[in-house]
Motif scaffolding. Sequence first.
Motif, PDB file in Angstrom:
ATOM      1  N   LYS A 125       5.645   8.994   8.698  1.00  0.00           N
ATOM      2  CA  LYS A 125       6.198   7.648   8.515  1.00  0.00           C
ATOM      3  C   LYS A 125       5.947   7.161   7.088  1.00  0.00           C
ATOM      4  O   LYS A 125       4.923   7.471   6.466  1.00  0.00           O
ATOM      5  N   THR A 126       6.903   6.382   6.577  1.00  0.00           N
ATOM      6  CA  THR A 126       6.766   5.769   5.255  1.00  0.00           C
ATOM      7  C   THR A 126       6.125   4.406   5.417  1.00  0.00           C
ATOM      8  O   THR A 126       6.678   3.518   6.067  1.00  0.00           O
ATOM      9  N   VAL A 127       4.937   4.274   4.825  1.00  0.00           N
ATOM     10  CA  VAL A 127       4.141   3.055   4.987  1.00  0.00           C
ATOM     11  C   VAL A 127       3.854   2.458   3.611  1.00  0.00           C
ATOM     12  O   VAL A 127       3.443   3.157   2.687  1.00  0.00           O
ATOM     13  N   VAL A 128       4.058   1.161   3.493  1.00  0.00           N
ATOM     14  CA  VAL A 128       3.689   0.411   2.286  1.00  0.00           C
ATOM     15  C   VAL A 128       2.514  -0.478   2.641  1.00  0.00           C
ATOM     16  O   VAL A 128       2.555  -1.211   3.644  1.00  0.00           O
ATOM     17  N   ILE A 129       1.460  -0.422   1.834  1.00  0.00           N
ATOM     18  CA  ILE A 129       0.287  -1.252   2.083  1.00  0.00           C
ATOM     19  C   ILE A 129      -0.165  -1.901   0.783  1.00  0.00           C
ATOM     20  O   ILE A 129      -0.364  -1.222  -0.228  1.00  0.00           O
ATOM     21  N   THR A 130      -0.314  -3.206   0.806  1.00  0.00           N
ATOM     22  CA  THR A 130      -0.761  -3.936  -0.382  1.00  0.00           C
ATOM     23  C   THR A 130      -2.276  -4.116  -0.348  1.00  0.00           C
ATOM     24  O   THR A 130      -2.891  -4.163   0.710  1.00  0.00           O
ATOM     25  N   GLY A 131      -2.877  -4.213  -1.543  1.00  0.00           N
ATOM     26  CA  GLY A 131      -4.322  -4.383  -1.640  1.00  0.00           C
ATOM     27  C   GLY A 131      -5.103  -3.118  -1.390  1.00  0.00           C
ATOM     28  O   GLY A 131      -6.309  -3.150  -1.113  1.00  0.00           O
ATOM     29  N   ALA A 132      -4.447  -1.961  -1.516  1.00  0.00           N
ATOM     30  CA  ALA A 132      -5.015  -0.693  -1.060  1.00  0.00           C
ATOM     31  C   ALA A 132      -6.173  -0.171  -1.896  1.00  0.00           C
ATOM     32  O   ALA A 132      -6.825   0.792  -1.507  1.00  0.00           O
ATOM     33  N   ALA A 133      -6.444  -0.770  -3.035  1.00  0.00           N
ATOM     34  CA  ALA A 133      -7.501  -0.243  -3.902  1.00  0.00           C
ATOM     35  C   ALA A 133      -8.906  -0.576  -3.417  1.00  0.00           C
ATOM     36  O   ALA A 133      -9.874   0.040  -3.865  1.00  0.00           O
ATOM     37  N   ALA A 183      -7.893   0.947   5.676  1.00  0.00           N
ATOM     38  CA  ALA A 183      -6.665   1.180   6.428  1.00  0.00           C
ATOM     39  C   ALA A 183      -5.864   2.322   5.815  1.00  0.00           C
ATOM     40  O   ALA A 183      -5.271   3.137   6.533  1.00  0.00           O
ATOM     41  N   THR A 184      -5.847   2.394   4.490  1.00  0.00           N
ATOM     42  CA  THR A 184      -5.119   3.463   3.807  1.00  0.00           C
ATOM     43  C   THR A 184      -5.731   4.820   4.146  1.00  0.00           C
ATOM     44  O   THR A 184      -5.000   5.803   4.383  1.00  0.00           O
ATOM     45  N   GLU A 185      -7.045   4.901   4.166  1.00  0.00           N
ATOM     46  CA  GLU A 185      -7.704   6.151   4.564  1.00  0.00           C
ATOM     47  C   GLU A 185      -7.261   6.581   5.962  1.00  0.00           C
ATOM     48  O   GLU A 185      -6.954   7.755   6.207  1.00  0.00           O
ATOM     49  N   LEU A 186      -7.226   5.623   6.881  1.00  0.00           N
ATOM     50  CA  LEU A 186      -6.826   5.931   8.246  1.00  0.00           C
ATOM     51  C   LEU A 186      -5.366   6.379   8.316  1.00  0.00           C
ATOM     52  O   LEU A 186      -5.023   7.343   9.001  1.00  0.00           O
ATOM     53  N   PHE A 240       2.281  -3.196   5.590  1.00  0.00           N
ATOM     54  CA  PHE A 240       1.007  -3.895   5.770  1.00  0.00           C
ATOM     55  C   PHE A 240       0.772  -4.808   4.562  1.00  0.00           C
ATOM     56  O   PHE A 240       0.661  -4.318   3.431  1.00  0.00           O
ATOM     57  N   MET A 241       0.677  -6.107   4.814  1.00  0.00           N
ATOM     58  CA  MET A 241       0.384  -7.074   3.750  1.00  0.00           C
ATOM     59  C   MET A 241      -1.104  -7.401   3.815  1.00  0.00           C
ATOM     60  O   MET A 241      -1.535  -8.263   4.586  1.00  0.00           O
ATOM     61  N   ALA A 280       0.601   9.685   7.523  1.00  0.00           N
ATOM     62  CA  ALA A 280       1.599   8.794   6.934  1.00  0.00           C
ATOM     63  C   ALA A 280       1.808   9.094   5.455  1.00  0.00           C
ATOM     64  O   ALA A 280       0.902   9.587   4.770  1.00  0.00           O
ATOM     65  N   LYS A 281       3.003   8.792   4.977  1.00  0.00           N
ATOM     66  CA  LYS A 281       3.292   8.821   3.542  1.00  0.00           C
ATOM     67  C   LYS A 281       3.082   7.399   3.035  1.00  0.00           C
ATOM     68  O   LYS A 281       3.875   6.504   3.333  1.00  0.00           O
ATOM     69  N   VAL A 282       1.999   7.206   2.296  1.00  0.00           N
ATOM     70  CA  VAL A 282       1.551   5.860   1.960  1.00  0.00           C
ATOM     71  C   VAL A 282       1.882   5.505   0.511  1.00  0.00           C
ATOM     72  O   VAL A 282       1.548   6.255  -0.420  1.00  0.00           O
ATOM     73  N   TYR A 283       2.503   4.352   0.344  1.00  0.00           N
ATOM     74  CA  TYR A 283       2.769   3.775  -0.977  1.00  0.00           C
ATOM     75  C   TYR A 283       1.849   2.574  -1.137  1.00  0.00           C
ATOM     76  O   TYR A 283       1.938   1.596  -0.383  1.00  0.00           O
ATOM     77  N   ALA A 284       0.929   2.674  -2.093  1.00  0.00           N
ATOM     78  CA  ALA A 284      -0.065   1.625  -2.305  1.00  0.00           C
ATOM     79  C   ALA A 284       0.428   0.629  -3.353  1.00  0.00           C
ATOM     80  O   ALA A 284       1.043   1.010  -4.349  1.00  0.00           O
ATOM     81  N   VAL A 285       0.131  -0.644  -3.109  1.00  0.00           N
ATOM     82  CA  VAL A 285       0.443  -1.699  -4.069  1.00  0.00           C
ATOM     83  C   VAL A 285      -0.847  -2.453  -4.355  1.00  0.00           C
ATOM     84  O   VAL A 285      -1.531  -2.906  -3.433  1.00  0.00           O
ATOM     85  N   ASP A 286      -1.192  -2.567  -5.646  1.00  0.00           N
ATOM     86  CA  ASP A 286      -2.440  -3.237  -6.012  1.00  0.00           C
ATOM     87  C   ASP A 286      -2.426  -3.515  -7.511  1.00  0.00           C
ATOM     88  O   ASP A 286      -1.634  -2.914  -8.253  1.00  0.00           O
ATOM     89  N   MET A 287      -3.303  -4.386  -7.945  1.00  0.00           N
ATOM     90  CA  MET A 287      -3.498  -4.602  -9.377  1.00  0.00           C
ATOM     91  C   MET A 287      -4.277  -3.453 -10.005  1.00  0.00           C
ATOM     92  O   MET A 287      -4.230  -3.241 -11.215  1.00  0.00           O
TER      93      MET A 287
END
Length: 209
Positions: free
Chosen positions: A12-20, A27-30, A79-80, A36-43
């Motif tokens: 599954k394609t998953v976008v998660i913010t705050g992943a750093a 949650a990203t580790e899990l 995931f926001m 999952a194919k995870v796209y992380a969004v963070d500063m």
Amino acid sequence: MDIKDLLGYEGKTVVITGAASGMAHCATELLLSLGAKVYAVDMNDCDLPVETTIKGNLAEKAAIDTVCDQLPEKIDVLFMCHGVGLKPGREKFINMVNFVGQRYMVEKLLPRIVDNGSVTFISSTGGYGWTGNMKNVGDILSKATFEEAEAWLDGHIDMFSVDGAPDPYQFSKQCVSAYVKSKTRSQEFIGRKVRINAIGPSFTETPLI
């Protein structure tokens, strides 16, 4: 059937913010362990083997637009999880990051979320009691655009209150909880069976604290 199959994130394609950091990092580790194919969004950079980390200031509309332009055209799960904590002098910024920017990003990405997909926010036990603060919460929720919501914040800095006491963080989380409640049976979500939820964790020891 094992838990990995039951949760169904394989491929599954998953976008998660705050992943750093913090809850989103865990949650990203899990998600990665579940395939999952995870796209992380963070500063900041995410130190996990995600597809990519996309950086941006999620308090600013133009930055959110740039982030969204770099995300996949089809998203299964969003995931926001990003947010900022209470700090004097950041009353508006807290609400821009924790609510206004999050709402804008979700609604911008909603057409890309597949039927039967899902959107999940991290609210907080701080978001409890939103029904008793609907004069203020309802006011900002009624401002449909990013610009209108920001203008409301500019004119109501002294009104980010809960039980009469200023608390911009708790106010932002009340807005998240009320927004999710308002959308659970909204046609743009339920019409495509896109689930929208908010979890309400209590005080948790993370870098945010």
